[in-house]
Design a protein around this motif. Structure first.
Motif, PDB file in Angstrom:
ATOM      1  N   UNK A   1       0.806  -1.200   0.000  1.00 13.19           N
ATOM      2  CA  UNK A   1       0.000   0.000   0.000  1.00 13.19           C
ATOM      3  C   UNK A   1       0.845   1.259   0.000  1.00 13.19           C
ATOM      4  N   UNK A   2       0.215   2.353   0.408  1.00 13.97           N
ATOM      5  CA  UNK A   2       0.921   3.626   0.425  1.00 13.97           C
ATOM      6  C   UNK A   2       1.774   3.753   1.679  1.00 13.97           C
ATOM      7  N   UNK A   3       2.697   4.707   1.652  1.00 17.85           N
ATOM      8  CA  UNK A   3       3.541   5.033   2.805  1.00 17.85           C
ATOM      9  C   UNK A   3       4.392   3.860   3.291  1.00 17.85           C
ATOM     10  N   UNK A   4       4.691   2.901   2.401  1.00 17.65           N
ATOM     11  CA  UNK A   4       5.566   1.791   2.752  1.00 17.65           C
ATOM     12  C   UNK A   4       4.922   0.661   3.531  1.00 17.65           C
ATOM     13  N   UNK A   5       3.621   0.696   3.714  1.00 16.04           N
ATOM     14  CA  UNK A   5       2.915  -0.362   4.434  1.00 16.04           C
ATOM     15  C   UNK A   5       2.588  -1.534   3.514  1.00 16.04           C
ATOM     16  N   UNK A   6       2.503  -2.716   4.109  1.00 13.52           N
ATOM     17  CA  UNK A   6       2.048  -3.892   3.403  1.00 13.52           C
ATOM     18  C   UNK A   6       1.248  -4.769   4.366  1.00 13.52           C
ATOM     19  N   UNK A   7       0.451  -5.661   3.798  1.00 11.42           N
ATOM     20  CA  UNK A   7      -0.345  -6.562   4.633  1.00 11.42           C
ATOM     21  C   UNK A   7      -0.405  -7.919   3.948  1.00 11.42           C
ATOM     22  N   UNK A   8      -0.556  -8.956   4.756  1.00  6.79           N
ATOM     23  CA  UNK A   8      -0.633 -10.312   4.230  1.00  6.79           C
ATOM     24  C   UNK A   8      -1.945 -10.958   4.618  1.00  6.79           C
ATOM     25  N   UNK A   9      -2.646 -11.417   3.618  1.00  5.20           N
ATOM     26  CA  UNK A   9      -3.907 -12.132   3.835  1.00  5.20           C
ATOM     27  C   UNK A   9      -3.596 -13.596   4.113  1.00  5.20           C
TER      28      UNK A   9
END
Lengths: 114, 113
Positions: free
Chosen positions: A59-67
């Motif tokens: 995502x934006x601002x260097x964030x990520x997520x894992x489903x």
């Protein structure tokens, strides 16, 4: 019924350290997943979304997520936080029922310390 | 892209007074519109949603009502405010497409005294 659980109400972390904000959901049907950020006295801004496909979402601002379907989780991560990341973060799920309804968690307040 | 205008930004009203909060949307047509209320430490509560002009669905029984007189206008109202109506009210919209996320306005902070 769907629900979203953000177990951590507050997460303090030092600047440049990594952070993980946890989100678990319950649903018997397929859902779409989102992370939003809210700065004081402002609306929510979309950080990232998972609809289908690759389970790692950037995502934006260097964030990520894992489903993780087996663990029904959608944790948000950033390898190195900045003071400006101090804000409240909301996880949300949506499903279709007449329209797309969004269920939000209670939020996690991230406080980045100098 | 969509832009959501909410006003006023802050509002202080006495108990028993009426309320009207307005939300207008630019940059999209026939959006799905939502009103949320945010109370401290309790996340966001969906109050109303609308899929078209004059079509309002209520999620929780309460002292509030909503109307959609135009395609891109969504109004939240009350005839008589209660102390418990205090909170941060957020208008949100999304395109009528499965992969379209919610976009939020900047909110109205309502204090009922």
């Amino acid at each position: 019924a769907q629900s979203v659980t953000q177990l951590d109400s507050q997460v303090p972390v030092f600047e440049e350290a990594p952070v993980e904000l946890r989100c678990n959901y319950s649903s018997s049907v397929s859902v779409y997943l989102f992370w939003y950020v809210q700065y004081p006295n402002q609306g929510l801004q979309l950080l990232l979304k998972y609809l289908s496909g690759s389970t790692l979402v950037k995502g934006i601002n260097g964030f990520e997520a894992e489903f993780n379907k087996s663990q029904t989780s959608f944790h948000l991560r950033k390898p190195s936080v900045h003071i400006s990341d101090t804000a409240e973060y909301f996880c949300a799920v949506s499903r279709y029922s007449g329209t797309y309804k969004y269920i939000f968690g209670t939020g996690t307040r991230l406080k980045v310390l100098a | 892209s969509q832009t959501i205008h909410q006003w006023p930004a802050t509002l202080v009203q006495p108990v028993g007074s009426p309320l009207s909060l307005e939300c207008t949307v630019e940059g999209t047509s026939n959006p799905n519109l939502y009103w949320y209320r945010q109370a401290a430490g309790r996340g966001l509560q969906l109050l109303f949603y609308s899929v078209g002009i004059g079509q309002i669905s209520s999620e929780v029984p309460q002292n509030l009502s909503a109307s959609r007189p135009q395609d891109r206008q969504f109004i939240l109202s009350s005839k008589k405010l209660l102390l418990s109506d205090s909170g941060f009210y957020l208008c949100a919209c999304r395109r009528d497409s499965y992969n379209s996320p919610l976009h939020f306005g900047n909110g109205t902070r309502l204090t009922v005294t």
